[in-house]
Design an enzyme around this catalytic site. Structure first.
Site, PDB file in Angstrom:
ATOM      1  N   ARG A  21       0.625  -1.309  -0.204  1.00  0.00           N
ATOM      2  CA  ARG A  21       0.117  -0.034  -0.220  1.00  0.00           C
ATOM      3  C   ARG A  21       0.879   1.422   0.296  1.00  0.00           C
ATOM      4  O   ARG A  21       1.618   1.278   0.276  1.00  0.00           O
ATOM      5  CB  ARG A  21      -1.035   0.368   1.161  1.00  0.00           C
ATOM      6  CG  ARG A  21      -2.005  -1.204   1.539  1.00  0.00           C
ATOM      7  CD  ARG A  21      -3.328  -1.029   2.344  1.00  0.00           C
ATOM      8  NE  ARG A  21      -3.609  -2.330   2.602  1.00  0.00           N
ATOM      9  CZ  ARG A  21      -4.500  -2.530   2.198  1.00  0.00           C
ATOM     10  NH1 ARG A  21      -5.103  -1.462   3.756  1.00  0.00           N
ATOM     11  NH2 ARG A  21      -5.486  -3.353   2.490  1.00  0.00           N
ATOM     12  N   SER A 136     -22.060 -14.568  13.025  1.00  0.00           N
ATOM     13  CA  SER A 136     -21.225 -13.419  12.434  1.00  0.00           C
ATOM     14  C   SER A 136     -21.426 -13.468  10.965  1.00  0.00           C
ATOM     15  O   SER A 136     -21.144 -14.397  10.593  1.00  0.00           O
ATOM     16  CB  SER A 136     -20.234 -12.722  13.025  1.00  0.00           C
ATOM     17  OG  SER A 136     -19.528 -11.874  12.096  1.00  0.00           O
ATOM     18  N   LYS A 247     -16.866   9.009   9.255  1.00  0.00           N
ATOM     19  CA  LYS A 247     -17.266   9.308   7.922  1.00  0.00           C
ATOM     20  C   LYS A 247     -18.554  10.070   7.409  1.00  0.00           C
ATOM     21  O   LYS A 247     -18.567  12.002   7.016  1.00  0.00           O
ATOM     22  CB  LYS A 247     -18.197   8.066   7.512  1.00  0.00           C
ATOM     23  CG  LYS A 247     -17.022   6.417   8.038  1.00  0.00           C
ATOM     24  CD  LYS A 247     -16.995   5.596   7.267  1.00  0.00           C
ATOM     25  CE  LYS A 247     -16.314   4.642   7.026  1.00  0.00           C
ATOM     26  NZ  LYS A 247     -15.334   4.167   9.036  1.00  0.00           N
ATOM     27  N   THR A 277      -7.720   7.483  26.204  1.00  0.00           N
ATOM     28  CA  THR A 277      -7.888   9.190  26.497  1.00  0.00           C
ATOM     29  C   THR A 277      -9.098   9.909  25.345  1.00  0.00           C
ATOM     30  O   THR A 277      -9.068   8.984  24.501  1.00  0.00           O
ATOM     31  CB  THR A 277      -7.754  10.005  25.263  1.00  0.00           C
ATOM     32  OG1 THR A 277      -5.551   9.488  26.666  1.00  0.00           O
ATOM     33  CG2 THR A 277      -7.001  11.770  25.744  1.00  0.00           C
TER      34      THR A 277
END
Length: 404
Positions: A21, A136, A247, A277
């Protein structure tokens, strides 16, 4: 041990396969999206982004930007800690209330990303419910797979979008076994939408809890942007709805929504929530502004749908094949990782079009693709330019294939 040599050998194999990539270094231009400045050598200075998940351009919304500036001026940059240790800000609480209202649920819980919310929620539910079995869909996202794996719960994989196979798998389990049916509404790579009502009918018949990932649907579908579950009037039948703020809402973060007990359960036991955090208050406030806006504005959704339909029609006119689906995602199938990378590079270099090749392990080998996501800020001229470029490349590929 020469560890770098081991690393390099595997990286070289990845490159040989065509699955290495390469990240495009882009600088988003505020107010000019989908334009971006490219900082890569050998590419145009300005490119048009065609693969962003900022589906409605809300990351460029003046409403969102103004709200974030207000809160960074009043609260500063970071949250200052985990939610338990000084990190819970009034803007986190307000955002969770906004999200619970969006999905018609009692409560919501924020996470640092959609990946983390799936990993933490499924991991916690599967590990803490005694003898739980998670069922799933076979094409569920990597974050769901990792959460299930982390839970160490028993799992059953059911055929993609196949309620009958799900029914068979559930029927094989004892009636008193805690069961979670995990699935997505819009599958991000093929763009197909699940048969939600049929899946819920099966799950309910077997007393299973339902876990729905709506990350590629929230903001985009339903009268207020509540996703496919809202569009089809089914949200009230789903135990847990998970989504993202990164998104269609143009910000950052993930979340789950459900009953008070469910959200408190995950809040109290999920390490992925407890030990990280909190997202910055300004980000939380910006996300809340985006959600509130899209609850009452359909303008962005309608403009996006127009451009999706236009791009599909233009691809059909030119004979460029793309996967048929009912969503906003347009995959143009290449089915070869090297060719996919090559086409993406040529589009960027010669046409100023940025689309990232999608290859293994994001999709199975042999299903490599260019994944286009038209948005309301893409102009008709942008679409025409993209289709012209693809037409030229398609003809060149056809000639090269014929010669070979």
């Amino acid at each position: 041990m020469t560890y770098d040599a081991m690393f390099t050998a595997q990286l070289d194999a990845l490159k040989k396969e065509g699955n290495y990539r390469i990240f495009a270094e882009l600088e988003r231009q505020c107010g000019a999206f989908p334009r971006a400045a490219s900082h890569d050598d050998g590419t145009p200075d300005d490119v048009t982004v065609w693969c962003s998940n900022d589906y409605l351009g809300m990351g460029q919304s003046q409403t969102v930007i103004t709200r974030m500036k207000e809160v960074i001026d009043s609260c500063g940059a970071g949250a200052g800690g985990t939610r338990n240790i000084s990190g819970t800000n009034c803007h986190h609480v307000a955002l969770e209330a906004e999200l619970a209202d969006l999905h018609g649920k009692e409560a919501a819980l924020l996470f640092t990303s959609g990946y983390v919310s799936n990993w933490a929620a499924l991991g916690t539910l599967g590990s803490r419910l005694p003898d739980c079995v998670i069922l799933s869909d076979e094409l569920n996202h990597a974050s769901m797979i990792e959460g299930i794996r982390h839970s160490r719960a028993a799992k059953r994989i059911w055929k993609h979008n196949d309620p009958e196979d799900l029914n068979r798998k559930l029927a094989d389990l004892p009636a008193n076994t805690p069961k979670i049916v995990a699935f997505e509404s819009v599958y991000s790579m093929d763009g197909d939408i699940c048969p939600m009502e049929e899946i819920l009918d099966v799950a309910e018949a077997h007393g299973a809890m339902t876990y729905l990932d709506e990350v590629h649907a929230v903001g985009l579908y339903g009268p207020r942007g509540g996703g496919i579950s809202e569009e089809r009037g089914l949200a009230h039948r789903i135990d847990l709805i998970e989504g993202t703020l990164g998104k269609a809402y143009g910000c950052m973060g993930g979340y789950i929504t459900g009953s008070h007990a469910l959200c408190d359960f995950v809040r109290s036991f999920a390490s992925g929530f407890i030990f990280t955090t909190a997202i910055p208050p300004a980000v939380a406030a910006g996300a809340q502004a985006a959600i509130a806006h899209l609850k009452q504005s359909d303008t962005e959704r309608q403009a996006q749908r127009r451009q999706v339909e236009r791009l599909r029609a233009r691809l059909d006119e030119r004979g460029i094949p793309h996967l048929r689906n009912d969503s906003h995602i347009i995959p143009v199938m290449i089915k070869d990782p090297v060719k996919c990378r090559m086409l993406a590079d040529i589009l960027m270099r010669d046409w100023g079009i940025y689309v990232q090749p999608i290859n293994y392990p994001t999709v199975p080998k042999g299903t490599e693709r260019l994944r286009f996501t038209p948005g309301p800020l893409h102009s008709d001229a942008d679409i025409d330019h993209l289709v012209d470029a693809l037409t030229v490349l398609w003809k060149q590929c056809a000639i090269a294939h014929a010669v070979a």
